[in-house]
Design an enzyme around this catalytic site. Structure first.
Site, short mmCIF file in Angstrom:
data_model
loop_
_atom_site.label_atom_id
_atom_site.label_comp_id
_atom_site.label_asym_id
_atom_site.label_seq_id
_atom_site.Cartn_x
_atom_site.Cartn_y
_atom_site.Cartn_z
N LYS A 1 1.05 -1.14 -0.07
CA LYS A 1 -0.15 0.25 0.24
C LYS A 1 0.93 1.42 0.06
O LYS A 1 0.56 1.77 -0.96
CB LYS A 1 -0.57 -0.05 1.49
CG LYS A 1 -1.76 -0.93 1.28
CD LYS A 1 -2.91 -1.62 2.80
CE LYS A 1 -2.04 -1.16 3.77
NZ LYS A 1 -1.29 -2.27 4.07
N ARG B 1 -9.52 0.63 8.85
CA ARG B 1 -9.01 -0.40 9.02
C ARG B 1 -9.99 -1.65 9.69
O ARG B 1 -9.80 -2.38 10.25
CB ARG B 1 -7.25 -0.69 9.52
CG ARG B 1 -6.89 -0.75 9.27
CD ARG B 1 -5.37 -0.96 10.04
NE ARG B 1 -3.97 -1.76 9.00
CZ ARG B 1 -2.78 -0.95 9.04
NH1 ARG B 1 -3.28 0.29 8.62
NH2 ARG B 1 -2.25 -1.32 8.68
N ARG C 1 11.87 -5.40 5.52
CA ARG C 1 11.54 -4.41 5.37
C ARG C 1 12.68 -3.90 7.39
O ARG C 1 13.11 -3.04 7.86
CB ARG C 1 10.48 -3.17 5.78
CG ARG C 1 10.34 -2.25 5.86
CD ARG C 1 9.14 -1.27 5.74
NE ARG C 1 7.56 -2.25 6.27
CZ ARG C 1 6.66 -1.62 6.30
NH1 ARG C 1 6.58 -1.12 4.96
NH2 ARG C 1 5.44 -2.52 6.66
N ARG D 1 12.42 -0.48 11.63
CA ARG D 1 10.69 -0.49 12.22
C ARG D 1 10.61 -1.58 13.01
O ARG D 1 10.58 -2.96 12.97
CB ARG D 1 9.76 -0.68 10.77
CG ARG D 1 8.70 0.65 11.24
CD ARG D 1 7.48 0.88 10.06
NE ARG D 1 6.39 -0.10 10.35
CZ ARG D 1 6.04 0.29 8.83
NH1 ARG D 1 5.55 0.55 7.75
NH2 ARG D 1 4.75 -0.57 9.17
N ARG E 1 -0.26 -9.06 13.31
CA ARG E 1 -1.00 -8.27 12.71
C ARG E 1 -1.58 -8.56 11.15
O ARG E 1 -3.10 -8.21 11.37
CB ARG E 1 -0.17 -7.41 12.12
CG ARG E 1 0.40 -6.10 12.78
CD ARG E 1 2.24 -5.36 12.57
NE ARG E 1 2.02 -5.06 11.58
CZ ARG E 1 3.48 -5.00 10.79
NH1 ARG E 1 4.77 -4.97 11.29
NH2 ARG E 1 3.45 -4.15 9.41
P1 B4P Z 1 3.83 -2.27 1.65
O1 B4P Z 1 3.51 -3.32 2.17
O2 B4P Z 1 4.48 -0.95 1.49
O3 B4P Z 1 3.56 -1.29 4.04
P2 B4P Z 1 2.45 -1.44 4.09
O4 B4P Z 1 1.38 -2.72 3.45
O5 B4P Z 1 1.87 0.43 3.66
O6 B4P Z 1 2.29 -0.89 5.50
P3 B4P Z 1 1.56 -1.93 6.98
O7 B4P Z 1 0.86 -2.39 6.72
O8 B4P Z 1 2.82 -2.69 7.67
O9 B4P Z 1 1.71 -1.22 8.09
P4 B4P Z 1 1.60 0.93 7.79
O10 B4P Z 1 1.92 1.58 8.63
O11 B4P Z 1 -0.28 0.59 7.41
O12 B4P Z 1 5.93 -2.23 2.21
C1 B4P Z 1 6.47 -3.11 3.14
C2 B4P Z 1 7.88 -4.08 2.76
O13 B4P Z 1 7.30 -4.57 0.79
C3 B4P Z 1 8.39 -3.04 2.03
O14 B4P Z 1 9.48 -2.95 2.63
C4 B4P Z 1 8.06 -2.83 0.66
O15 B4P Z 1 9.93 -2.66 0.11
C5 B4P Z 1 7.89 -4.07 0.84
N1 B4P Z 1 7.21 -4.29 -1.21
C6 B4P Z 1 6.58 -3.69 -1.37
N2 B4P Z 1 5.70 -4.69 -2.47
C7 B4P Z 1 6.20 -4.50 -2.87
C8 B4P Z 1 6.95 -5.87 -4.36
N3 B4P Z 1 5.65 -6.03 -5.08
N4 B4P Z 1 7.63 -6.98 -4.49
C9 B4P Z 1 8.68 -7.48 -3.54
N5 B4P Z 1 8.71 -6.46 -1.72
C10 B4P Z 1 7.45 -5.44 -2.26
O16 B4P Z 1 0.47 0.32 9.88
C11 B4P Z 1 1.38 -0.05 10.42
C12 B4P Z 1 0.94 -0.05 12.46
O17 B4P Z 1 0.17 1.27 12.57
C13 B4P Z 1 -0.56 -1.11 11.97
O18 B4P Z 1 -0.01 -2.27 12.44
C14 B4P Z 1 -1.59 -0.28 13.14
O19 B4P Z 1 -1.40 -1.06 14.45
C15 B4P Z 1 -1.67 1.08 13.18
N6 B4P Z 1 -2.63 1.72 12.62
C16 B4P Z 1 -2.17 2.14 10.67
N7 B4P Z 1 -3.34 2.20 10.66
C17 B4P Z 1 -4.13 2.07 11.28
C18 B4P Z 1 -5.53 2.50 11.53
N8 B4P Z 1 -5.80 3.03 10.18
N9 B4P Z 1 -6.27 1.89 12.65
C19 B4P Z 1 -5.84 1.87 13.31
N10 B4P Z 1 -4.98 1.41 13.81
C20 B4P Z 1 -3.49 1.70 12.41
#
Ligand code: B4P
Length: 191
Positions: free
Chosen positions: A14, A89, A128, A134, A146
């Protein structure tokens, strides 16, 4: 206005994909994860509260996150649209988002659901964790928690928008640019 939700499990890409899309469509990127990490870094009371949930892989309470989104929308009244990343979420967050957008006489156009299998998610997040340090990406137990919280509390958000006819599934495994192209293809159809 163009309002998109980038949806999917933790590690589905995302945040990665949002970076490309905001530039291409000149949208405002709202990542609740990033906003919460900024609060933690600044050691605000909100950040301290959020950290206790995030470190365990739990969701931060709805009212905290909804309050943050509300002020972000208020601060960007002249935006061309928004990419919501990691929000909503829970169904309560989705209902609140719909209400906030309707006050601005706009709405969500589409939820784009990045589909990635669980072992790939764990692999990406552990990598990551190594690269960025992180905290919530360093412990496999926290990562699995998670993913399980996602299945129990977040997945139903997709159904909420499906009932509104606004759900599109997108293959989330492949190169970053391949996946960007798929997303762009779907978004172009909305304009
Ligand atoms: P991404 O995949 O981009 O990470 P994300 O889904 O955006 O983030 P995530 O869900 O983990 O965390 P968030 O900050 O929202 O990247 C992951 C890795 O994959 C990266 O290293 C990237 O380089 C790699 N990657 C991406 N695409 C790839 C591909 N095609 N091939 C290979 N590798 C690839 O949330 C963190 C925490 O915050 C949650 O657990 C929760 O506690 C809290 N939180 C956030 N929003 C909330 C909400 N709305 N309500 C309640 N709690 C919330």
């Amino acid at each position: 206005m163009l309002n998109i939700i980038l949806f999917g499990p933790p590690g589905s890409g995302k945040g990665t994909q949002a970076q490309t899309l905001v530039e291409r469509y000149e949208l405002i990127h709202i990542s609740t994860g990033d906003l919460l990490r900024q609060e933690i870094k600044a050691e605000t009371p909100l950040g301290l509260e959020a950290k206790s949930f995030m470190d365990k892989g739990l969701l931060v309470p709805d009212e905290v996150v909804i309050g943050m989104i509300s002020s972000k929308l208020e601060n960007n009244l002249d935006a061309k649209g928004f990419i919501f990343d990691g929000f909503p979420r829970t169904v309560a967050q989705a209902e609140a988002l719909d209400r906030l957008l309707s006050f601005k006489e706009t709405q969500i156009d589409q939820l784009l659901f990045l589909e990635v299998d669980e072992e790939e998610l764990v692999k990406r997040l552990l990598k990551r964790g190594e690269d960025s340090g992180r905290a919530d990406d360093r412990d496999e137990k926290v990562i699995r928690n998670r993913i399980s919280v996602y299945k129990k509390e977040t997945l139903q958000v997709a159904n909420y928008y499906k009932e509104q006819g606004k759900l599109t599934y997108v293959e989330g495994v492949g190169s970053i640019s391949q996946i960007s192209n798929l997303l762009i293809h779907h978004i172009d159809k909305l304009r």
